[in-house]
Design a protein around this motif. Structure first.
Motif, PDB file in Angstrom:
ATOM      1  N   LYS A  95       0.828  -1.205   0.000  1.00  0.00           N
ATOM      2  CA  LYS A  95       0.000   0.000   0.000  1.00  0.00           C
ATOM      3  C   LYS A  95       0.864   1.258   0.000  1.00  0.00           C
ATOM      4  N   LEU A  96       1.932   1.234   0.813  1.00  0.00           N
ATOM      5  CA  LEU A  96       2.803   2.398   0.924  1.00  0.00           C
ATOM      6  C   LEU A  96       3.543   2.666  -0.387  1.00  0.00           C
ATOM      7  N   LEU A  97       3.999   1.624  -1.055  1.00  0.00           N
ATOM      8  CA  LEU A  97       4.694   1.787  -2.340  1.00  0.00           C
ATOM      9  C   LEU A  97       3.773   2.422  -3.384  1.00  0.00           C
ATOM     10  N   LYS A  98       2.526   1.979  -3.431  1.00  0.00           N
ATOM     11  CA  LYS A  98       1.578   2.556  -4.382  1.00  0.00           C
ATOM     12  C   LYS A  98       1.309   4.019  -4.068  1.00  0.00           C
ATOM     13  N   TRP A  99       1.248   4.332  -2.770  1.00  0.00           N
ATOM     14  CA  TRP A  99       0.983   5.709  -2.343  1.00  0.00           C
ATOM     15  C   TRP A  99       2.149   6.628  -2.706  1.00  0.00           C
ATOM     16  N   VAL A 100       3.371   6.161  -2.477  1.00  0.00           N
ATOM     17  CA  VAL A 100       4.567   6.948  -2.816  1.00  0.00           C
ATOM     18  C   VAL A 100       4.696   7.094  -4.324  1.00  0.00           C
ATOM     19  N   ALA A 101       4.351   6.043  -5.055  1.00  0.00           N
ATOM     20  CA  ALA A 101       4.467   6.073  -6.522  1.00  0.00           C
ATOM     21  C   ALA A 101       3.633   7.185  -7.136  1.00  0.00           C
ATOM     22  N   ARG A 102       2.575   7.632  -6.435  1.00  0.00           N
ATOM     23  CA  ARG A 102       1.721   8.692  -6.968  1.00  0.00           C
ATOM     24  C   ARG A 102       2.329  10.087  -6.802  1.00  0.00           C
ATOM     25  N   GLY A 103       3.519  10.174  -6.166  1.00  0.00           N
ATOM     26  CA  GLY A 103       4.176  11.465  -6.005  1.00  0.00           C
ATOM     27  C   GLY A 103       4.273  11.926  -4.569  1.00  0.00           C
ATOM     28  N   ASN A 104       4.007  11.027  -3.598  1.00  0.00           N
ATOM     29  CA  ASN A 104       4.071  11.377  -2.178  1.00  0.00           C
ATOM     30  C   ASN A 104       5.423  10.983  -1.578  1.00  0.00           C
ATOM     31  N   THR A 105       5.630  11.389  -0.322  1.00  0.00           N
ATOM     32  CA  THR A 105       6.896  11.120   0.368  1.00  0.00           C
ATOM     33  C   THR A 105       6.631  10.316   1.642  1.00  0.00           C
ATOM     34  N   ALA A 106       7.453   9.296   1.844  1.00  0.00           N
ATOM     35  CA  ALA A 106       7.380   8.506   3.080  1.00  0.00           C
ATOM     36  C   ALA A 106       8.704   8.663   3.818  1.00  0.00           C
ATOM     37  N   VAL A 107       8.619   9.162   5.045  1.00  0.00           N
ATOM     38  CA  VAL A 107       9.805   9.319   5.889  1.00  0.00           C
ATOM     39  C   VAL A 107       9.756   8.234   6.964  1.00  0.00           C
ATOM     40  N   ILE A 108      10.794   7.411   7.016  1.00  0.00           N
ATOM     41  CA  ILE A 108      10.866   6.363   8.036  1.00  0.00           C
ATOM     42  C   ILE A 108      12.182   6.516   8.794  1.00  0.00           C
ATOM     43  N   SER A 109      12.065   6.917  10.053  1.00  0.00           N
ATOM     44  CA  SER A 109      13.241   7.035  10.915  1.00  0.00           C
ATOM     45  C   SER A 109      13.125   5.977  11.995  1.00  0.00           C
ATOM     46  N   SER A 110      13.936   4.945  11.869  1.00  0.00           N
ATOM     47  CA  SER A 110      13.827   3.805  12.784  1.00  0.00           C
ATOM     48  C   SER A 110      15.141   3.029  12.797  1.00  0.00           C
ATOM     49  N   ASN A 111      15.473   2.476  13.961  1.00  0.00           N
ATOM     50  CA  ASN A 111      16.669   1.628  14.046  1.00  0.00           C
ATOM     51  C   ASN A 111      16.493   0.362  13.205  1.00  0.00           C
ATOM     52  N   TYR A 112      15.257  -0.121  13.165  1.00  0.00           N
ATOM     53  CA  TYR A 112      14.988  -1.353  12.429  1.00  0.00           C
ATOM     54  C   TYR A 112      13.781  -1.130  11.515  1.00  0.00           C
ATOM     55  N   ILE A 113      14.087  -0.960  10.229  1.00  0.00           N
ATOM     56  CA  ILE A 113      13.062  -0.712   9.221  1.00  0.00           C
ATOM     57  C   ILE A 113      12.583  -2.051   8.670  1.00  0.00           C
ATOM     58  N   SER A 114      11.327  -2.088   8.278  1.00  0.00           N
ATOM     59  CA  SER A 114      10.706  -3.306   7.757  1.00  0.00           C
ATOM     60  C   SER A 114      11.598  -3.997   6.714  1.00  0.00           C
ATOM     61  N   ALA A 115      11.894  -5.268   6.942  1.00  0.00           N
ATOM     62  CA  ALA A 115      12.737  -6.041   6.017  1.00  0.00           C
ATOM     63  C   ALA A 115      12.080  -6.157   4.643  1.00  0.00           C
ATOM     64  N   SER A 116      10.750  -6.232   4.625  1.00  0.00           N
ATOM     65  CA  SER A 116      10.031  -6.330   3.354  1.00  0.00           C
ATOM     66  C   SER A 116      10.252  -5.086   2.497  1.00  0.00           C
ATOM     67  N   LEU A 117      10.237  -3.925   3.126  1.00  0.00           N
ATOM     68  CA  LEU A 117      10.456  -2.671   2.391  1.00  0.00           C
ATOM     69  C   LEU A 117      11.905  -2.567   1.908  1.00  0.00           C
ATOM     70  N   LEU A 118      12.857  -2.928   2.784  1.00  0.00           N
ATOM     71  CA  LEU A 118      14.270  -2.866   2.400  1.00  0.00           C
ATOM     72  C   LEU A 118      14.563  -3.811   1.232  1.00  0.00           C
ATOM     73  N   ASP A 119      13.949  -4.990   1.267  1.00  0.00           N
ATOM     74  CA  ASP A 119      14.137  -5.935   0.153  1.00  0.00           C
ATOM     75  C   ASP A 119      13.604  -5.361  -1.150  1.00  0.00           C
ATOM     76  N   THR A 120      12.471  -4.697  -1.092  1.00  0.00           N
ATOM     77  CA  THR A 120      11.875  -4.105  -2.294  1.00  0.00           C
ATOM     78  C   THR A 120      12.775  -3.013  -2.868  1.00  0.00           C
ATOM     79  N   LEU A 121      13.359  -2.214  -1.962  1.00  0.00           N
ATOM     80  CA  LEU A 121      14.228  -1.121  -2.398  1.00  0.00           C
ATOM     81  C   LEU A 121      15.682  -1.576  -2.579  1.00  0.00           C
ATOM     82  N   LYS A 122      15.936  -2.872  -2.365  1.00  0.00           N
ATOM     83  CA  LYS A 122      17.266  -3.467  -2.523  1.00  0.00           C
ATOM     84  C   LYS A 122      18.301  -2.786  -1.627  1.00  0.00           C
TER      85      LYS A 122
END
Length: 397
Positions: A95-122
């Motif tokens: 859901k977040l990837l589709k939302w960002v793809a439309r021209g939005n910004t997602a800021v994630i400040s965390s010691n441990y970011i979702s592994a699924s998201l990191l894998d998608t962004l390589k």
């Protein structure tokens, strides 16, 4: 109340009062819980950063999971996640990837970011801990010369440095970090803040959420770090502040949470509980008069029988008594031995087989019964003899 109870109660109250006095005058310890809640003024709260953010941006709180929030396609702007761990699941990442793809910004400040998201962004991350020092003091800075500070911003608490160890052409390095006075490899500054373009939008990924805490921002000139970080956000867009992924509560669902987080209310609450327990212990006993025990009615059949028998004896109706004794005897034989005395011709033989009485005793008993039935006048002596023979017969059944 007994004297011993009064003395015990007085001692308990004195001890309780002393405990409350000592606790009330004790300095409250610093709460180092990593809350990251915008309501908290503790060291790891984000009250200072959140209030500063509201002065420059339009901030809207989001108290529901990202999956539900992002169902509304009309929401546009910056989605800000700030917590020790932001563990988005696969459905939320999609859901977040589709939302960002439309021209939005997602800021994630965390010691441990979702592994699924990191894998998608390589992307991959690692943890840096100094091997030649007991305490790890992380230092932070920006790569942009116009934002870079002459000296690194210091977080003066033991904290490992989380950094991105693999980048590709989609990421742009915005911030770096290192461990103070560390000589172990890797020695160079490590990437802790990147921009990842994604179709029409972008992700701002930051692995050091502690740089937005009250403790960090109120130390020296560290507040400038947060100001420079916000330069990467569009001030014209609203910021959707995530409260779902927070270790500290942003919405208090229980009145006890408020009471127990206030020192004086907490002890007032404990005092009421202790007073209630003492009241139950010392005043909870029954004070009404004791209830008189009513004995159950006795079985007076025997007394009734004796009374009736006495009446027969007093009237000297020996025949009537004898006839009743014979009737009861016949009923007993019918019920217990299943022998009908009145009809069975070989009754003596049957009774001898089923009881331990001898033939002579049985014949003597029936002879006495027949004698009484024939007599015109039954004497007391006859009655006593019949009673003796019946009792003797019953003993051997």
């Amino acid at each position: 109340m007994e004297k011993s109870y009064k003395i015990t109660l007085t001692i308990l109250l004195v001890l309780l009062a002393g405990l409350v006095f000592l606790e009330a005058n004790q300095r409250e310890p610093i709460n180092w819980f990593k809350s990251y809640s915008q309501r908290e003024k503790i060291p790891y709260g984000t009250y200072v950063f959140y209030e500063s953010l509201k002065e420059k941006f339009e901030v809207k709180d989001v108290n529901i999971p990202p999956f539900e929030f992002l169902k509304d396609s009309t929401k546009n702007g910056t989605y800000f996640f700030l917590n020790y761990n932001v563990s988005l699941d696969k459905a939320e990442v999609s859901k977040l990837l589709k939302w960002v793809a439309r021209g939005n910004t997602a800021v994630i400040s965390s010691n441990y970011i979702s592994a699924s998201l990191l894998d998608t962004l390589k992307l991959t991350n690692k943890e840096k801990i100094s091997k030649n020092k007991i305490v790890n003091i992380p230092l932070y800075n920006f790569t942009n010369p116009s934002l870079q500070n002459e000296n690194f911003y210091e977080f003066n608490r033991d904290q490992p440095l989380i950094y991105f160890d693999s980048l590709n052409n989609h990421q742009k390095v915005l911030g770096i970090g290192k461990i103070k006075e560390d000589t172990t490899p890797p020695k160079d500054s490590l990437v802790n803040f990147v921009e990842n373009k994604y179709k029409k939008g972008k992700f701002l990924l930051h692995t050091s959420p502690q740089t937005f805490t009250n403790f960090f921002l109120l130390t020296d000139n560290n507040y400038k770090y947060a100001e420079k970080f916000l330069a990467y956000l569009d001030s014209d867009d609203p910021i959707y502040w995530d409260n779902h992924y927070k270790r500290g509560k942003s919405i208090f669902t229980s009145p006890l949470y408020i009471i127990l987080n206030n020192k004086y209310l907490k002890w007032a609450y404990y005092f009421v509980l202790i007073a209630a327990i003492l009241f139950i212990l010392f005043e909870g006993k029954r004070k009404q008069k004791s209830i008189k025990v009513i004995e159950p009615l006795k079985n007076q059949t025997y007394d009734y029988t004796r009374t009736i028998a006495g009446m027969y004896l007093d009237s000297k109706d020996y025949r009537g008594i004898a006839n009743k004794m014979i009737d009861h005897f016949i009923i007993l034989i019918n019920k217990k031995l299943k022998v009908d005395i009145l009809k069975q011709k070989n009754k003596v033989e049957l009774l001898q087989q089923q009881t331990e009485n001898s033939t002579e005793e049985i014949e003597k008993l029936f002879s006495k019964i027949k004698e009484i039935q024939i007599k015109t006048a039954v004497k007391k002596k006859d009655l006593e003899e019949l009673n003796r023979l019946i009792i003797q017969f019953k003993k051997n059944i």
